[in-house]
Design a protein around this motif. Structure first.
Motif, mmCIF file in Angstrom:
data_model
loop_
_atom_site.group_PDB
_atom_site.id
_atom_site.type_symbol
_atom_site.label_atom_id
_atom_site.label_comp_id
_atom_site.label_asym_id
_atom_site.label_seq_id
_atom_site.Cartn_x
_atom_site.Cartn_y
_atom_site.Cartn_z
ATOM 1 N N PHE A 109 25.668 -27.403 6.210
ATOM 2 C CA PHE A 109 24.265 -27.785 6.300
ATOM 3 C C PHE A 109 23.406 -26.666 6.892
ATOM 4 N N LEU A 110 23.997 -25.867 7.769
ATOM 5 C CA LEU A 110 23.248 -24.725 8.286
ATOM 6 C C LEU A 110 23.010 -23.697 7.180
ATOM 7 N N THR A 111 24.012 -23.491 6.333
ATOM 8 C CA THR A 111 23.856 -22.576 5.192
ATOM 9 C C THR A 111 22.813 -23.096 4.220
ATOM 10 N N GLU A 112 22.830 -24.424 3.999
ATOM 11 C CA GLU A 112 21.841 -25.024 3.103
ATOM 12 C C GLU A 112 20.426 -24.786 3.630
ATOM 13 N N SER A 113 20.241 -24.940 4.942
ATOM 14 C CA SER A 113 18.929 -24.699 5.553
ATOM 15 C C SER A 113 18.527 -23.231 5.433
ATOM 16 N N LEU A 114 19.480 -22.335 5.653
ATOM 17 C CA LEU A 114 19.194 -20.900 5.529
ATOM 18 C C LEU A 114 18.817 -20.525 4.105
ATOM 19 N N LEU A 115 19.554 -21.064 3.136
ATOM 20 C CA LEU A 115 19.254 -20.767 1.731
ATOM 21 C C LEU A 115 17.871 -21.286 1.352
ATOM 22 N N LEU A 116 17.544 -22.490 1.840
ATOM 23 C CA LEU A 116 16.231 -23.062 1.553
ATOM 24 C C LEU A 116 15.123 -22.197 2.142
ATOM 25 N N SER A 117 15.287 -21.761 3.381
ATOM 26 C CA SER A 117 14.284 -20.903 4.014
ATOM 27 C C SER A 117 14.214 -19.540 3.341
ATOM 28 N N ALA A 118 15.386 -18.985 3.000
ATOM 29 C CA ALA A 118 15.404 -17.679 2.343
ATOM 30 C C ALA A 118 14.715 -17.729 0.987
ATOM 31 N N LEU A 119 14.896 -18.862 0.267
ATOM 32 C CA LEU A 119 14.219 -19.016 -1.023
ATOM 33 C C LEU A 119 12.703 -18.960 -0.835
ATOM 34 N N GLY A 120 12.203 -19.687 0.166
ATOM 35 C CA GLY A 120 10.773 -19.644 0.445
ATOM 36 C C GLY A 120 10.323 -18.284 0.938
ATOM 37 N N VAL A 174 4.611 -24.769 10.121
ATOM 38 C CA VAL A 174 4.539 -26.011 9.352
ATOM 39 C C VAL A 174 5.632 -26.036 8.290
ATOM 40 N N GLY A 175 5.854 -24.887 7.648
ATOM 41 C CA GLY A 175 6.933 -24.807 6.661
ATOM 42 C C GLY A 175 8.288 -25.057 7.285
ATOM 43 N N GLY A 176 8.494 -24.540 8.513
ATOM 44 C CA GLY A 176 9.762 -24.777 9.210
ATOM 45 C C GLY A 176 9.979 -26.245 9.513
ATOM 46 N N VAL A 177 8.901 -26.937 9.903
ATOM 47 C CA VAL A 177 9.006 -28.387 10.144
ATOM 48 C C VAL A 177 9.383 -29.105 8.848
ATOM 49 N N GLY A 178 8.814 -28.638 7.735
ATOM 50 C CA GLY A 178 9.156 -29.239 6.447
ATOM 51 C C GLY A 178 10.618 -29.052 6.104
ATOM 52 N N VAL A 179 11.166 -27.875 6.400
ATOM 53 C CA VAL A 179 12.581 -27.623 6.143
ATOM 54 C C VAL A 179 13.447 -28.532 7.015
ATOM 55 N N ALA A 180 13.092 -28.650 8.300
ATOM 56 C CA ALA A 180 13.850 -29.517 9.201
ATOM 57 C C ALA A 180 13.831 -30.959 8.716
ATOM 58 N N ASN A 181 12.665 -31.405 8.270
ATOM 59 C CA ASN A 181 12.550 -32.775 7.758
ATOM 60 C C ASN A 181 13.418 -32.977 6.522
ATOM 61 N N ALA A 223 10.367 -25.319 0.247
ATOM 62 C CA ALA A 223 10.298 -23.851 0.213
ATOM 63 C C ALA A 223 8.867 -23.362 0.090
ATOM 64 N N LEU A 224 8.008 -24.193 -0.523
ATOM 65 C CA LEU A 224 6.621 -23.788 -0.714
ATOM 66 C C LEU A 224 5.917 -23.579 0.619
ATOM 67 N N GLY A 225 6.228 -24.452 1.599
ATOM 68 C CA GLY A 225 5.614 -24.283 2.918
ATOM 69 C C GLY A 225 5.991 -22.964 3.549
ATOM 70 N N ILE A 226 7.272 -22.603 3.467
ATOM 71 C CA ILE A 226 7.713 -21.296 3.986
ATOM 72 C C ILE A 226 7.048 -20.164 3.210
ATOM 73 N N ALA A 227 6.997 -20.319 1.887
ATOM 74 C CA ALA A 227 6.445 -19.257 1.032
ATOM 75 C C ALA A 227 4.979 -18.989 1.369
ATOM 76 N N ILE A 228 4.218 -20.058 1.608
ATOM 77 C CA ILE A 228 2.790 -19.878 1.927
ATOM 78 C C ILE A 228 2.623 -19.100 3.223
ATOM 79 N N GLY A 229 3.422 -19.460 4.236
ATOM 80 C CA GLY A 229 3.328 -18.753 5.508
ATOM 81 C C GLY A 229 3.689 -17.285 5.388
ATOM 82 N N ILE A 230 4.798 -16.985 4.720
ATOM 83 C CA ILE A 230 5.225 -15.590 4.571
ATOM 84 C C ILE A 230 4.261 -14.813 3.689
ATOM 85 N N ALA A 231 3.785 -15.449 2.603
ATOM 86 C CA ALA A 231 2.835 -14.761 1.714
ATOM 87 C C ALA A 231 1.565 -14.413 2.470
ATOM 88 N N THR A 232 1.099 -15.322 3.307
ATOM 89 C CA THR A 232 -0.113 -15.053 4.099
ATOM 90 C C THR A 232 0.100 -13.869 5.035
#
Length: 397
Positions: A322-333, A285-292, A34-43
């Motif tokens: 698993f799609l919901t899990e990915s969405l929740l993870l991205s939404a958290l970030g 980059v954050g999205g790639v981290g979520v996919a991984n 989530a940190l990777g997503i958070a950094i991108g959105i915060a920027t």
């Protein structure tokens, strides 16, 4: 007659609970992803917020300073010869109907030193100009210390320094003296910075009569400043050069000082686009981290998937989990990043003395981007999980 059994449909709360199970079980990994997503959105949110805050401050400054100031400077004619503006240039400009105020300055030949023991070639980068008494009111300038020139002072060996000139000469209070050529001048005032005409900040100013008496000034102005009504600025600009110098308007350069601030806004916009691009890269980059994270999650939970499939879970239910899990993870970030970006905007704006502006569309756009990232990043792992055969999954192979 026995009715055919059908798989039960998962309700939205059930889907959300199932998606949250995997996140709670792997909290450290979730935080890092989530940190990777958070950094991108915060920027992205911070860049947009700071850009809008800076632009709002700039527009407020323009409203305060006015955009109706024009300058006309002596330049060179078509043959490359220097042009002298007429002595009555100000009077000629004042006869133009929409003009509200007009004034002038003139360059004079006077080397400025802190004292008579300083060599004449060491001028500290300060220049000298003759000015009219109405210069300060026309430009909207303010006196920081002392006083401005008056009808008596403009004839005496007195000077008013721009803010930068005073700093370079080491003048901190009025009453001190400086040397202009071999004439000792008393500093009677120090100005606040003049935002629309910053060149005056580096000038030592004397009255027209004093310049004529002590420095051989011939009375021809170098620059004419005028303010007109806002609606007529363009019309006045079109005729200002030929009004000042009829028949030789090519030797008069007309400009609008507020255009420099407007150009700064355009420069800031280009920098904003660059920073948004960097934020988008961070978000990718954050999205790639979520996919991984989701792919690893599927590999680690094969037996869980097999058990659920054996108990009757459909492929669609596994995909949704698993799609919901990915969405929740991205939404958290995304939510974390949006809050961090807004907080950074407010903090920086407070330090700069700006009015903080965080456009709602930047927050909404950031969150929407995270949801898209969540879908894209989680789609392949979700499909892969749904295709696992129950027997193979339970076998762990």
């Amino acid at each position: 007659m026995r009715s055919e059994l059908k798989p039960a449909r998962l309700s939205l709360p059930d889907i959300l609970r199932l998606g949250a199970v995997g996140l709670r079980a792997r909290r450290a990994r979730v935080v890092l992803s989530a940190l990777g997503i958070a950094i991108g959105i915060a920027t992205m949110v911070a860049v947009v917020g700071l850009s809008e805050s800076s632009r709002a401050d700039l527009m407020a400054r323009l409203d305060r300073l006015g955009t109706n100031l024009l300058t006309a400077e002596a330049s060179e004619d078509e043959k490359g010869m220097p042009v002298k503006l007429p002595k009555n240039a100000v009077a000629m400009v004042e006869r133009v109907g929409p003009v509200l105020h007009a004034t002038a300055t003139a360059d004079i030949d006077a080397r400025i030193r802190r004292s008579d023991v300083v060599p004449q070639e060491r001028t500290a980068g300060v220049i000298s100009q003759a000015v009219r008494l109405d210069l300060l009111s026309t430009l909207g300038g303010q006196v920081a210390k002392g006083t401005w020139l008056n009808p008596a002072g403009e004839r005496l060996p007195t000077t008013v320094l721009g803010s930068v000139a005073a700093e370079r000469l080491g003048i901190t209070r009025t009453g001190e003296t400086i040397m202009m050529n071999e004439t000792r001048m008393v500093v009677i005032g120090i100005l606040e910075p003049i935002e629309l005409v910053p060149t005056l900040d580096r000038v030592a100013m004397v009255g027209f009569p004093a310049a004529e008496r002590h420095f051989g000034f011939d009375g021809h102005p170098t620059t004419v400043f005028e303010r007109s009504t806002d609606a007529s600025v363009d019309d006045v600009r079109a005729i200002l050069a030929r009004t000042i110098s009829p028949g030789n308007e090519a030797g008069v350069k007309v400009s609008r000082p507020s255009d420099a601030l407007a150009a700064k806004a355009a420069t800031d916009e280009g920098l904003t686009n660059l920073m948004l691009g960097l934020g988008a890269v961070a978000l990718l980059v954050g999205g790639v981290g979520v996919a991984n994270t989701m792919v690893i999650s599927v590999l680690e939970r094969r037996q869980e998937i097999g058990l659920r499939r054996s108990l009757g879970a459909t492929r669609n239910a596994i995909r949704l989990q698993f799609l919901t899990e990915s969405l929740l993870l991205s939404a958290l970030g995304g939510v974390t990043g949006a809050l961090l970006g807004a907080a950074a905007t407010y903090a920086f704006a407070w330090v700069q003395g700006w009015t903080a502006v965080v456009p709602p569309w930047s927050m909404a756009g950031g969150l929407a981007a995270t949801l898209v990232i969540g879908v894209v990043a989680g789609l392949y792992p979700a499909i892969r999980a749904s295709r696992l055969h129950p027997t193979v999954a339970l076998n762990g192979s």
